[in-house]
Design an enzyme around this catalytic site. Structure first.
Site, PDB file in Angstrom:
ATOM      1  N   ILE A  31       0.901  -1.266   0.053  1.00  0.00           N
ATOM      2  CA  ILE A  31      -0.086  -0.021   0.036  1.00  0.00           C
ATOM      3  C   ILE A  31       0.888   1.269   0.002  1.00  0.00           C
ATOM      4  O   ILE A  31       0.279   2.358  -0.335  1.00  0.00           O
ATOM      5  CB  ILE A  31      -1.037  -0.007   1.256  1.00  0.00           C
ATOM      6  CG1 ILE A  31      -2.348   0.763   1.010  1.00  0.00           C
ATOM      7  CG2 ILE A  31      -0.075   0.087   2.586  1.00  0.00           C
ATOM      8  CD1 ILE A  31      -3.488   0.679   2.041  1.00  0.00           C
ATOM      9  N   ASN A  87      11.221  -9.181   7.053  1.00  0.00           N
ATOM     10  CA  ASN A  87      11.535  -8.678   8.435  1.00  0.00           C
ATOM     11  C   ASN A  87      11.005  -9.197   9.660  1.00  0.00           C
ATOM     12  O   ASN A  87       9.744  -9.822   9.218  1.00  0.00           O
ATOM     13  CB  ASN A  87      10.923  -7.051   8.377  1.00  0.00           C
ATOM     14  CG  ASN A  87      11.519  -6.300   7.402  1.00  0.00           C
ATOM     15  OD1 ASN A  87      12.691  -6.189   7.079  1.00  0.00           O
ATOM     16  ND2 ASN A  87      10.642  -5.421   6.896  1.00  0.00           N
ATOM     17  N   HIS A 100       5.844 -12.213   5.556  1.00  0.00           N
ATOM     18  CA  HIS A 100       5.758 -11.852   4.300  1.00  0.00           C
ATOM     19  C   HIS A 100       7.152 -11.700   3.606  1.00  0.00           C
ATOM     20  O   HIS A 100       7.871 -11.190   4.581  1.00  0.00           O
ATOM     21  CB  HIS A 100       4.765 -10.759   4.090  1.00  0.00           C
ATOM     22  CG  HIS A 100       5.209  -9.596   5.130  1.00  0.00           C
ATOM     23  ND1 HIS A 100       4.634  -9.432   6.386  1.00  0.00           N
ATOM     24  CD2 HIS A 100       5.713  -8.529   4.798  1.00  0.00           C
ATOM     25  CE1 HIS A 100       5.220  -8.477   6.873  1.00  0.00           C
ATOM     26  NE2 HIS A 100       5.937  -7.903   6.225  1.00  0.00           N
ATOM     27  N   MET A 101       7.117 -11.857   2.551  1.00  0.00           N
ATOM     28  CA  MET A 101       8.424 -11.446   1.608  1.00  0.00           C
ATOM     29  C   MET A 101       8.130 -10.200   0.952  1.00  0.00           C
ATOM     30  O   MET A 101       7.117 -10.084   0.232  1.00  0.00           O
ATOM     31  CB  MET A 101       8.644 -12.590   0.673  1.00  0.00           C
ATOM     32  CG  MET A 101      10.065 -12.538   0.096  1.00  0.00           C
ATOM     33  SD  MET A 101       9.997 -14.179  -0.829  1.00  0.00           S
ATOM     34  CE  MET A 101      10.529 -15.481   0.184  1.00  0.00           C
ATOM     35  N   HIS A 102       9.230  -9.149   0.929  1.00  0.00           N
ATOM     36  CA  HIS A 102       8.817  -7.986   0.083  1.00  0.00           C
ATOM     37  C   HIS A 102       9.687  -8.411  -1.009  1.00  0.00           C
ATOM     38  O   HIS A 102      10.722  -8.644  -0.745  1.00  0.00           O
ATOM     39  CB  HIS A 102       9.433  -6.676   0.703  1.00  0.00           C
ATOM     40  CG  HIS A 102       8.893  -6.230   2.041  1.00  0.00           C
ATOM     41  ND1 HIS A 102       8.161  -5.168   2.076  1.00  0.00           N
ATOM     42  CD2 HIS A 102       8.841  -6.780   3.383  1.00  0.00           C
ATOM     43  CE1 HIS A 102       7.599  -4.975   3.498  1.00  0.00           C
ATOM     44  NE2 HIS A 102       8.104  -5.666   3.980  1.00  0.00           N
TER      45      HIS A 102
HETATM   46  P1  5GP Z   1       6.821  -5.121   7.400  1.00  0.00           P
HETATM   47  O1  5GP Z   1       7.559  -3.893   8.053  1.00  0.00           O
HETATM   48  O2  5GP Z   1       5.893  -5.933   8.363  1.00  0.00           O
HETATM   49  O3  5GP Z   1       7.741  -5.956   7.002  1.00  0.00           O
HETATM   50  O4  5GP Z   1       5.926  -4.756   6.266  1.00  0.00           O
HETATM   51  C1  5GP Z   1       4.493  -4.605   6.483  1.00  0.00           C
HETATM   52  C2  5GP Z   1       4.294  -3.818   5.065  1.00  0.00           C
HETATM   53  O5  5GP Z   1       2.919  -4.009   4.946  1.00  0.00           O
HETATM   54  C3  5GP Z   1       4.603  -2.627   4.679  1.00  0.00           C
HETATM   55  O6  5GP Z   1       5.399  -2.180   3.533  1.00  0.00           O
HETATM   56  C4  5GP Z   1       3.273  -1.669   4.540  1.00  0.00           C
HETATM   57  O7  5GP Z   1       3.351  -0.728   3.598  1.00  0.00           O
HETATM   58  C5  5GP Z   1       2.375  -2.838   4.220  1.00  0.00           C
HETATM   59  N1  5GP Z   1       0.916  -2.703   4.364  1.00  0.00           N
HETATM   60  C6  5GP Z   1       0.274  -2.429   5.670  1.00  0.00           C
HETATM   61  N2  5GP Z   1      -0.834  -2.413   5.785  1.00  0.00           N
HETATM   62  C7  5GP Z   1      -1.176  -2.596   4.272  1.00  0.00           C
HETATM   63  C8  5GP Z   1      -2.556  -2.928   3.775  1.00  0.00           C
HETATM   64  O8  5GP Z   1      -3.608  -2.655   4.239  1.00  0.00           O
HETATM   65  N3  5GP Z   1      -2.569  -3.305   2.556  1.00  0.00           N
HETATM   66  C9  5GP Z   1      -1.235  -3.354   1.955  1.00  0.00           C
HETATM   67  N4  5GP Z   1      -1.353  -3.796   0.346  1.00  0.00           N
HETATM   68  N5  5GP Z   1      -0.036  -3.187   2.320  1.00  0.00           N
HETATM   69  C10 5GP Z   1       0.201  -2.894   3.844  1.00  0.00           C
END
Ligand code: 5GP
Ligand code: ZN
Length: 120
Positions: A31, A87, A100-102
């Site tokens: 997002i 992360n 999750h994987m980015h």
């Molecule tokens: P983390 O920091 O946990 O590795 O990454 C979480 C990711 O999820 C962040 O990059 C954030 O922008 C994304 N994210 C959080 N909420 C949502 C959502 O409701 N929809 C989408 N598509 N991404 C989200």
């Protein structure tokens, strides 16, 4: 898992831009993208961190690997390259507690990690 934002996305209860999916994994656009391609590749099974995968999760791991290739192909970054980031936990900077994987690409993603904390 109730209350988990990614479980809700996977269930279709929260809208998202899905780019690829199979029976084990869903890939959708972040997002708040940090690069032209920023896709989250997420197992349908609610696991918190990468350490929660177990021996029986082989098919999920295979789907994660297939998803990486297919998403990279769909976004045209297979040849130009991309970075995968997972992360985990507080020091890993994890914000959403569903593993999750980015997948980041479409520009040079830069150094692997910023040297912001003095080593010692
Ligand atoms: P983390 O920091 O946990 O590795 O990454 C979480 C990711 O999820 C962040 O990059 C954030 O922008 C994304 N994210 C959080 N909420 C949502 C959502 O409701 N929809 C989408 N598509 N991404 C989200
Ligand atoms: Zn979840």
């Amino acid at each position: 898992m109730s209350g988990c934002i990614f479980c809700k996305i996977i269930a279709g209860e929260i809208p998202s831009k899905i780019v690829w999916q199979d029976e084990n994994v869903v890939a959708f656009r972040d997002i708040s993208p940090l690069a032209p391609t920023h896709v989250l590749i997420v197992p349908r099974k609610h696991l918190v961190t990468f350490s929660d995968f177990s021996a029986g999760d082989g098919p999920i791991m295979t789907s994660l690997a297939v998803a990486v290739r297919e998403v990279a192909k769909l976004d045209g970054v297979l040849e130009s390259g991309y970075r995968l980031i997972v992360n985990n936990g507080p020091d890993g900077g994890q914000e959403v507690m569903h593993v999750h994987m980015h997948l980041l690409g479409g520009r040079n993603i830069g150094p692997m990690i910023k040297r912001s904390v003095p080593e010692g």
